[in-house]
Motif scaffolding. Structure first.
Motif, PDB file in Angstrom:
ATOM      1  N   GLN A  40       0.831  -1.227  -0.016  1.00 23.70           N
ATOM      2  CA  GLN A  40       0.253  -0.037  -0.052  1.00 23.70           C
ATOM      3  C   GLN A  40       0.880   1.168  -0.072  1.00 23.70           C
ATOM      4  OE1 GLN A  40      -3.127   0.355  -0.167  1.00 23.70           O
ATOM      5  NE2 GLN A  40      -3.180   2.451  -0.366  1.00 23.70           N
ATOM      6  N   LEU A  41       1.871   1.370   0.967  1.00 28.87           N
ATOM      7  CA  LEU A  41       2.727   2.340   1.000  1.00 28.87           C
ATOM      8  C   LEU A  41       3.529   2.446  -0.443  1.00 28.87           C
ATOM      9  CD1 LEU A  41       4.089   2.250   4.743  1.00 28.87           C
ATOM     10  CD2 LEU A  41       2.650   4.016   3.757  1.00 28.87           C
ATOM     11  N   SER A  42       3.902   1.396  -1.078  1.00 20.81           N
ATOM     12  CA  SER A  42       4.484   1.726  -2.303  1.00 20.81           C
ATOM     13  C   SER A  42       3.758   2.209  -3.546  1.00 20.81           C
ATOM     14  CB  SER A  42       4.874   0.072  -2.745  1.00 20.81           C
ATOM     15  OG  SER A  42       5.914  -0.469  -1.906  1.00 20.81           O
ATOM     16  N   LYS A  43       2.728   1.955  -3.368  1.00 20.47           N
ATOM     17  CA  LYS A  43       1.975   2.397  -4.254  1.00 20.47           C
ATOM     18  C   LYS A  43       1.292   4.041  -4.010  1.00 20.47           C
ATOM     19  CE  LYS A  43      -1.170  -1.609  -5.067  1.00 20.47           C
ATOM     20  NZ  LYS A  43      -2.468  -2.351  -4.517  1.00 20.47           N
ATOM     21  N   GLU A  44       1.510   4.213  -2.763  1.00 20.68           N
ATOM     22  CA  GLU A  44       1.436   5.693  -2.395  1.00 20.68           C
ATOM     23  C   GLU A  44       2.662   6.589  -2.911  1.00 20.68           C
ATOM     24  OE1 GLU A  44       0.265   6.190   1.598  1.00 20.68           O
ATOM     25  OE2 GLU A  44      -1.491   4.901   1.355  1.00 20.68           O
TER      26      GLU A  44
END
Length: 83
Positions: A77-81
Protein backbone atom coordinates in the motif's frame (compact mmCIF):
# COMPACT_ATOMS: atom_id res chain seq x y z
CA UNK A 1 6.68 11.58 38.82
CA UNK A 2 6.10 7.85 38.87
CA UNK A 3 8.59 5.19 37.79
CA UNK A 4 6.56 4.81 34.61
CA UNK A 5 6.82 8.54 33.86
CA UNK A 6 10.59 8.51 34.41
CA UNK A 7 11.12 5.47 32.23
CA UNK A 8 8.95 6.80 29.39
CA UNK A 9 10.71 10.18 29.59
CA UNK A 10 14.07 8.41 29.39
CA UNK A 11 12.87 6.51 26.34
CA UNK A 12 11.69 9.69 24.62
CA UNK A 13 14.98 11.42 25.39
CA UNK A 14 17.05 8.55 24.01
CA UNK A 15 14.91 8.43 20.85
CA UNK A 16 15.47 12.14 20.31
CA UNK A 17 19.22 11.80 20.80
CA UNK A 18 19.22 8.94 18.28
CA UNK A 19 17.37 11.02 15.68
CA UNK A 20 19.74 13.94 16.16
CA UNK A 21 22.74 11.66 15.76
CA UNK A 22 21.38 10.55 12.38
CA UNK A 23 21.50 14.19 11.29
CA UNK A 24 25.03 14.50 12.65
CA UNK A 25 26.08 11.37 10.75
CA UNK A 26 24.72 12.77 7.50
CA UNK A 27 26.56 16.04 8.02
CA UNK A 28 29.85 14.72 9.38
CA UNK A 29 32.66 16.61 7.69
CA UNK A 30 35.24 13.82 7.72
CA UNK A 31 35.64 10.10 8.35
CA UNK A 32 36.98 10.46 11.90
CA UNK A 33 33.99 12.54 13.00
CA UNK A 34 31.63 10.17 11.17
CA UNK A 35 33.18 7.16 12.91
CA UNK A 36 32.86 8.85 16.31
CA UNK A 37 29.19 9.76 15.69
CA UNK A 38 28.47 6.26 14.39
CA UNK A 39 29.96 4.71 17.52
CA UNK A 40 27.80 7.02 19.63
CA UNK A 41 24.76 6.20 17.50
CA UNK A 42 25.18 2.45 18.02
CA UNK A 43 25.60 2.93 21.76
CA UNK A 44 22.53 5.18 22.06
CA UNK A 45 20.44 2.76 20.00
CA UNK A 46 21.37 -0.11 22.30
CA UNK A 47 20.41 1.95 25.34
CA UNK A 48 17.15 2.96 23.66
CA UNK A 49 16.31 -0.66 22.87
CA UNK A 50 17.12 -1.69 26.44
CA UNK A 51 14.83 1.00 27.85
CA UNK A 52 12.10 0.00 25.39
CA UNK A 53 12.38 -3.65 26.45
CA UNK A 54 12.12 -2.59 30.10
CA UNK A 55 8.96 -0.62 29.25
CA UNK A 56 7.54 -3.74 27.58
CA UNK A 57 8.51 -5.91 30.57
CA UNK A 58 6.75 -3.52 32.95
CA UNK A 59 3.64 -3.43 30.75
CA UNK A 60 4.02 0.21 29.65
CA UNK A 61 4.21 -0.86 26.00
CA UNK A 62 2.71 -3.86 24.28
CA UNK A 63 4.34 -5.67 21.40
CA UNK A 64 1.98 -6.51 18.59
CA UNK A 65 2.33 -9.83 16.83
CA UNK A 66 1.79 -8.90 13.22
CA UNK A 67 1.73 -11.48 10.47
CA UNK A 68 4.07 -11.36 7.51
CA UNK A 69 1.03 -10.97 5.24
CA UNK A 70 -0.11 -7.84 7.10
CA UNK A 71 3.39 -6.36 6.86
CA UNK A 72 3.50 -7.05 3.12
CA UNK A 73 0.00 -5.60 2.62
CA UNK A 74 1.12 -2.38 4.35
CA UNK A 75 4.34 -2.32 2.36
CA UNK A 76 2.48 -2.75 -0.92
CA UNK A 77 0.00 0.00 0.00
CA UNK A 78 2.79 2.42 0.89
CA UNK A 79 4.67 1.51 -2.29
CA UNK A 80 1.62 2.45 -4.35
CA UNK A 81 1.34 5.79 -2.56
CA UNK A 82 4.98 6.63 -3.21
CA UNK A 83 4.79 5.92 -6.92
Amino acid sequence: MSDKDYLLEMLTTEKNISVNLVYALNEASNKNIYDLYFKMFKSINKITKDIYEECVNKGYYQKNNISYKKIMDSYNQLSKEII
